[in-house]
Design a protein around this motif. Structure first.
Motif, PDB file in Angstrom:
ATOM      1  N   ILE A 195      -7.558 -11.656  13.590  1.00  0.00           N
ATOM      2  CA  ILE A 195      -7.242 -10.879  14.795  1.00  0.00           C
ATOM      3  C   ILE A 195      -7.746  -9.446  14.648  1.00  0.00           C
ATOM      4  CG2 ILE A 195      -5.352  -9.923  16.167  1.00  0.00           C
ATOM      5  CD1 ILE A 195      -3.823 -12.496  15.718  1.00  0.00           C
ATOM      6  N   ALA A 196      -7.568  -8.857  13.456  1.00  0.00           N
ATOM      7  CA  ALA A 196      -8.053  -7.503  13.226  1.00  0.00           C
ATOM      8  C   ALA A 196      -9.576  -7.447  13.368  1.00  0.00           C
ATOM      9  CB  ALA A 196      -7.632  -7.020  11.846  1.00  0.00           C
ATOM     10  N   LEU A 197     -10.280  -8.452  12.834  1.00  0.00           N
ATOM     11  CA  LEU A 197     -11.741  -8.494  12.933  1.00  0.00           C
ATOM     12  C   LEU A 197     -12.193  -8.622  14.381  1.00  0.00           C
ATOM     13  CD1 LEU A 197     -12.491 -10.829   9.901  1.00  0.00           C
ATOM     14  CD2 LEU A 197     -13.367  -8.495  10.183  1.00  0.00           C
TER      15      LEU A 197
ATOM     16  N   PRO B 102     -10.907   1.116   5.018  1.00  0.00           N
ATOM     17  CA  PRO B 102      -9.797   0.194   4.698  1.00  0.00           C
ATOM     18  C   PRO B 102      -8.493   0.553   5.418  1.00  0.00           C
ATOM     19  CG  PRO B 102     -10.275   1.636   2.837  1.00  0.00           C
ATOM     20  CD  PRO B 102     -11.385   1.828   3.819  1.00  0.00           C
ATOM     21  N   GLN B 103      -8.287   1.875   5.654  1.00  0.00           N
ATOM     22  CA  GLN B 103      -7.058   2.280   6.330  1.00  0.00           C
ATOM     23  C   GLN B 103      -6.997   1.712   7.747  1.00  0.00           C
ATOM     24  OE1 GLN B 103      -4.352   3.926   5.011  1.00  0.00           O
ATOM     25  NE2 GLN B 103      -3.425   3.381   6.983  1.00  0.00           N
ATOM     26  N   ARG B 104      -8.179   1.511   8.327  1.00  0.00           N
ATOM     27  CA  ARG B 104      -8.237   0.956   9.675  1.00  0.00           C
ATOM     28  C   ARG B 104      -7.633  -0.456   9.695  1.00  0.00           C
ATOM     29  NH1 ARG B 104      -8.413   2.389  15.004  1.00  0.00           N
ATOM     30  NH2 ARG B 104      -9.672   0.938  16.227  1.00  0.00           N
ATOM     31  N   PHE B 105      -7.926  -1.230   8.661  1.00  0.00           N
ATOM     32  CA  PHE B 105      -7.364  -2.584   8.565  1.00  0.00           C
ATOM     33  C   PHE B 105      -5.848  -2.517   8.384  1.00  0.00           C
ATOM     34  CE2 PHE B 105      -6.189  -6.268   5.838  1.00  0.00           C
ATOM     35  CZ  PHE B 105      -6.406  -7.261   6.783  1.00  0.00           C
ATOM     36  N   ILE B 106      -5.384  -1.578   7.547  1.00  0.00           N
ATOM     37  CA  ILE B 106      -3.943  -1.422   7.338  1.00  0.00           C
ATOM     38  C   ILE B 106      -3.265  -0.996   8.635  1.00  0.00           C
ATOM     39  CG2 ILE B 106      -2.159  -0.265   5.993  1.00  0.00           C
ATOM     40  CD1 ILE B 106      -4.005  -2.151   4.403  1.00  0.00           C
ATOM     41  N   ASP B 107      -3.953  -0.159   9.406  1.00  0.00           N
ATOM     42  CA  ASP B 107      -3.397   0.262  10.696  1.00  0.00           C
ATOM     43  C   ASP B 107      -3.208  -0.928  11.632  1.00  0.00           C
ATOM     44  OD1 ASP B 107      -3.363   2.860   9.820  1.00  0.00           O
ATOM     45  OD2 ASP B 107      -5.241   3.429  10.817  1.00  0.00           O
ATOM     46  N   TYR B 108      -4.152  -1.872  11.580  1.00  0.00           N
ATOM     47  CA  TYR B 108      -4.005  -3.070  12.405  1.00  0.00           C
ATOM     48  C   TYR B 108      -2.766  -3.856  11.982  1.00  0.00           C
ATOM     49  CZ  TYR B 108      -8.323  -2.956  15.142  1.00  0.00           C
ATOM     50  OH  TYR B 108      -9.292  -2.633  16.058  1.00  0.00           O
TER      51      TYR B 108
ATOM     52  N   ARG C 144      -1.718   0.079   0.299  1.00  0.00           N
ATOM     53  CA  ARG C 144      -2.417   1.109   1.072  1.00  0.00           C
ATOM     54  C   ARG C 144      -3.467   1.776   0.179  1.00  0.00           C
ATOM     55  NH1 ARG C 144       0.334   2.068   5.783  1.00  0.00           N
ATOM     56  NH2 ARG C 144       2.408   1.104   5.901  1.00  0.00           N
ATOM     57  N   PRO C 145      -4.526   2.308   0.782  1.00  0.00           N
ATOM     58  CA  PRO C 145      -5.622   2.898  -0.014  1.00  0.00           C
ATOM     59  C   PRO C 145      -5.165   3.980  -0.977  1.00  0.00           C
ATOM     60  CG  PRO C 145      -6.313   2.621   2.262  1.00  0.00           C
ATOM     61  CD  PRO C 145      -4.842   2.307   2.220  1.00  0.00           C
ATOM     62  N   GLU C 146      -4.057   4.655  -0.653  1.00  0.00           N
ATOM     63  CA  GLU C 146      -3.599   5.726  -1.546  1.00  0.00           C
ATOM     64  C   GLU C 146      -2.780   5.222  -2.727  1.00  0.00           C
ATOM     65  OE1 GLU C 146      -0.721   5.633   2.038  1.00  0.00           O
ATOM     66  OE2 GLU C 146      -2.885   5.428   1.651  1.00  0.00           O
ATOM     67  N   ASP C 147      -2.452   3.933  -2.747  1.00  0.00           N
ATOM     68  CA  ASP C 147      -1.677   3.381  -3.857  1.00  0.00           C
ATOM     69  C   ASP C 147      -2.496   3.396  -5.144  1.00  0.00           C
ATOM     70  OD1 ASP C 147       0.321   2.946  -2.070  1.00  0.00           O
ATOM     71  OD2 ASP C 147       0.046   0.771  -1.922  1.00  0.00           O
ATOM     72  N   LYS C 148      -1.806   3.585  -6.277  1.00  0.00           N
ATOM     73  CA  LYS C 148      -2.488   3.637  -7.570  1.00  0.00           C
ATOM     74  C   LYS C 148      -3.138   2.308  -7.935  1.00  0.00           C
ATOM     75  CE  LYS C 148       0.481   7.250  -9.537  1.00  0.00           C
ATOM     76  NZ  LYS C 148       1.430   7.613 -10.622  1.00  0.00           N
ATOM     77  N   THR C 149      -2.572   1.214  -7.413  1.00  0.00           N
ATOM     78  CA  THR C 149      -3.104  -0.111  -7.754  1.00  0.00           C
ATOM     79  C   THR C 149      -4.238  -0.543  -6.840  1.00  0.00           C
ATOM     80  OG1 THR C 149      -1.360  -1.118  -6.399  1.00  0.00           O
ATOM     81  CG2 THR C 149      -0.925  -0.899  -8.757  1.00  0.00           C
ATOM     82  N   TRP C 150      -4.597   0.301  -5.872  1.00  0.00           N
ATOM     83  CA  TRP C 150      -5.705  -0.049  -4.970  1.00  0.00           C
ATOM     84  C   TRP C 150      -7.018  -0.004  -5.741  1.00  0.00           C
ATOM     85  CZ3 TRP C 150      -5.499  -1.355   0.265  1.00  0.00           C
ATOM     86  CH2 TRP C 150      -6.726  -1.474   0.913  1.00  0.00           C
TER      87      TRP C 150
END
Length: 701
Positions: A313-315, A378-384, A408-414
């Motif tokens: 759906i996001a795509l 990548p944040q755009r996908f998270i926003d969806y 989220r992109p800001e996470d240390k494990t990203w």
């Protein structure tokens, strides 16, 4: 001083000391009795007489159609005040009472019971627990007719102490969803805990006196505050669908020797949960409801390929992608940021369309699409995902709802592989109920609603609280995208990974899911399988998710493990819900002369009622009970089918029930062969009846 004088002095001193001590004791007793008497009497009373809490009766839990799921059943302990009965009543009844107590409880002889009560009476005890075992209401009513006890509380001294115990009429069915109650009558888990405020009621208080042995005897006085009964709650659970879902899941878990499983069945339009089943494997190998995997933390895990729906759906919302666009997946292997993504099919799918990529759940295709369209944003996908309502809890009515975990992109494990792995259902943790709510939104024209399991709380017929579903997202995506993904979900069952559950009666739309389980930081060869979807696909009424964790054996994928359970549940739901059935074209039955009318002979009132209900013209001039149908011009005329009492009746064309009734009333012994309506009988109609003789009746179509 001689010895005699010395002894006299000592005696006098001793006497004086004793006299002084006696005077001191007397003075102290006087002081305690008369000076401090009121104070110490109050202290004693505070120790022996006190206000104690009187438990409120807990409210009932009902299914959507009024079946009782949980209730409080009263039990009692038998105690007596043996000083109350007068001598005449006591002497005339003690032997019989002791005998009845011995026969009922079977723990003491009649002599032992008599001695126990006699000792308490002679010792002027005001309270005696006759037996600590609890009795039910029926036993209490029986005991109220026993000698001495029948005189009641004020003349016989009988005390029945009420203790409520929680009872589930359907035993283990939905146990974890309904929940448990503690010894303090508080809900521990499930609905019992989530709606404890409504169910618990308000405790009262009454004056009790502490008796020898530690027991408390209630004292009747005007200071008693009666308890307020708890509210009843009506759930959305359909007990029949709950049974269907539990049976289907239990069979699958045993067949695959899985760790645990859960099923949630929900109405698309309302969000009402019709069945919620959670079964976990016990140490003895059996399965029981001990944890709510559908809602809680232990059930929150990598969802696997069911997450490809929000990804798709996001795509579609972000790009100009069309289901007919092509993707070259090569040999089914794709390297990305040092990691390798593989498709389940050996050798890969080659060049396929976006539609086919979804239907066959191609990991490589999804990674390639995510790399092309979201790698730099990548944040755009998270926003969806956030706009879909997948990143926060839904505020479900039951306690213990697991919060979704979306990286989220800001996470240390990203890392460089996080985004493509998220696209195919890894590196995120979402509960089955949350996934179902999203699929339900697709079925519900894009409206994502909060799942609900309780409709209302009430006292008798007065509704105290009414609960309505909350809209989480009015529209998760555009109608254009909805139309595309709904076709894709149907394609999964028609042509893709779940084609084994396709059927001709109604269409299913859904998505299989299989994810490897993460243990100690590494993905293993143990799988989490699922299937989420809705039906009928062209007019969705129910959505459902099936999860089976850790299946053993050679079948370890969602299509082989979870999807068949979904179909079994859907088939049984479809069979019992006639509103979902498609009406046959009128021509199919109008032109078939062999079908109209479906009546030949039988009891007149029954046949006339059926014809009137079906709109078939019928008439008669006779008033006989048994008739035969004569069909002419789409109309039925009834003719009498009666014989004299001593004649064998003609039962041809009748159903077996009618034929048996007539023949057996004639005194004939009937032997039956075949199925359907009567096509022949061994004794000729109109011949003389020989009572007790046999008549063979052959049935056919």
């Amino acid at each position: 001083m001689n010895i005699k004088n010395s002894i006299l002095v000592r005696v006098r001193i001793a006497f004086l000391l004793v006299a002084l001590f006696s005077m001191a004791v007397g003075a102290k007793m006087f002081h305690l009795q008369w000076v401090e008497g009121d104070h110490w009497r109050k202290q004693a009373q505070a120790k022996t007489i006190n206000f104690r809490k009187v438990k409120a009766t807990r409210g009932n839990i009902y299914s959507d159609d009024g079946n009782l799921l949980a209730t409080s059943v009263p039990f009692y302990k038998l105690a007596i005040d043996p000083s109350v009965p007068d001598n005449k009543l006591y002497r005339s009844g003690i032997d019989s009472l002791a005998y009845l107590l011995s026969v009922h409880f079977k723990d003491k002889t009649p002599e032992e019971y008599k001695r126990k009560i006699n000792d308490a009476r002679h010792g002027k005890k005001k309270y005696l627990m006759v037996n600590p075992r609890m009795i039910n209401y029926q036993t209490k009513k029986m005991m109220e007719d026993w000698p001495i006890l029948r005189a009641g509380r004020y003349k016989g001294g009988v005390i029945f102490e009420r203790i409520d115990r929680r009872f589930n009429p359907f035993v283990a069915l939905g146990t974890r969803t309904i929940g448990y109650v503690s010894q303090e009558s508080r809900g521990i888990v499930g609905l019992e805990a989530s709606f404890n405020r409504q169910l618990a009621g308000k405790d009262g208080q009454a004056l009790f006196q502490r008796m020898a042995g530690g027991g408390w005897k209630p004292l009747n006085d005007d200071s008693e505050v009666p308890p307020e009964q708890g509210w009843d709650i009506q759930t959305t659970i359909d007990i029949n669908l709950q049974d269907v879902a539990e049976a289907a899941l239990h069979r699958a878990l045993k067949d695959h020797e899985a760790n645990y499983g859960c099923v949630v069945l929900m109405e698309v339009a309302t969000g009402e949960i019709k069945a919620m089943v959670n079964l976990g494997q016990q140490k003895n190998g059996n399965y029981a409801e001990t944890y709510n995997y559908a809602v809680g933390q232990q059930g929150r895990t990598d969802p696997g390929s069911t997450f490809k729906l929000p990804t798709m759906i996001a795509l579609l919302e972000e790009t100009s992608l069309e289901p007919t666009d092509s993707i070259d997946t090569g040999n089914g292997t794709f390297r990305y940021s040092g990691a390798v993504m593989n498709d389940a099919k050996p050798g890969g799918y080659g060049k396929i369309t976006v539609q086919e990529a979804f239907e066959h759940s191609s990991n490589v295709a999804f990674v390639m699409m995510m790399r092309e369209h979201f790698r730099t944003k990548p944040q755009r996908f998270i926003d969806y995902l956030q706009s879909f309502g997948l990143t926060k809890s839904m505020g479900f009515q039951m306690l213990g709802e697991a919060e979704p975990y979306i990286k989220r992109p800001e996470d240390k494990t990203w890392s460089g592989i996080t985004l493509p792995w998220m696209a195919v259902g890894y590196e995120s943790k979402i509960s089955p109920l949350h996934i179902l709510a999203f699929y339900n939104a697709v079925a519900n024209n894009g409206k994502m609603i909060q799942p609900m399991i309780v409709k209302e709380a009430r006292i008798a017929d007065n509704v105290e609280e009414m609960y309505q579903p909350r809209v989480i997202n009015e529209k998760i995506c555009s109608d254009r995208t909805l139309k595309k993904v709904r076709k894709m979900l149907e394609g999964v069952v028609e042509h893709g990974t779940a084609k084994s559950i396709r059927n001709s009666d109604y269409k299913i739309a859904g998505k299989t899911g299989t994810s490897q389980k993460l243990k100690e930081g590494r993905y293993t060869r143990e799988y989490y399988t699922s299937f989420a979807g809705y039906f009928p696909a062209d007019n969705p009424k129910y959505s459902c998710i099936v999860v089976i964790d850790g299946p053993k054996g050679y079948r370890q994928y969602g299509a082989e493990v979870a999807a068949p359970v979904f179909k079994e549940i859907a088939d049984k739901v479809y069979a019992r819900d006639i509103q979902m059935h498609k009406q046959l074209p009128r021509k199919a039955w109008e032109d078939d002369k062999g079908i109209f009318p479906m009546v030949k002979a039988g009891y007149f009132e029954d046949l006339r009622y059926l014809c009137n209900e079906m709109g078939i013209s019928n008439h008669t001039r006779d008033t006989e009970e048994w008739v035969v149908a004569n069909v002419s011009n789409r109309s039925i005329s009834w003719k009498s089918k009666q014989y004299l009492p001593n004649q064998v009746p003609d039962v041809s064309g009748m159903t077996l029930k009618d034929a048996l009734y007539i023949l057996e009333n004639k005194g004939l012994r009937v032997n039956v062969k075949g199925h359907g309506r009567v096509i022949s009988q061994s004794q000729r109609p109109g011949s003389s009846v020989l009572r007790g003789s046999s008549i063979d009746v052959v049935l056919g179509s």
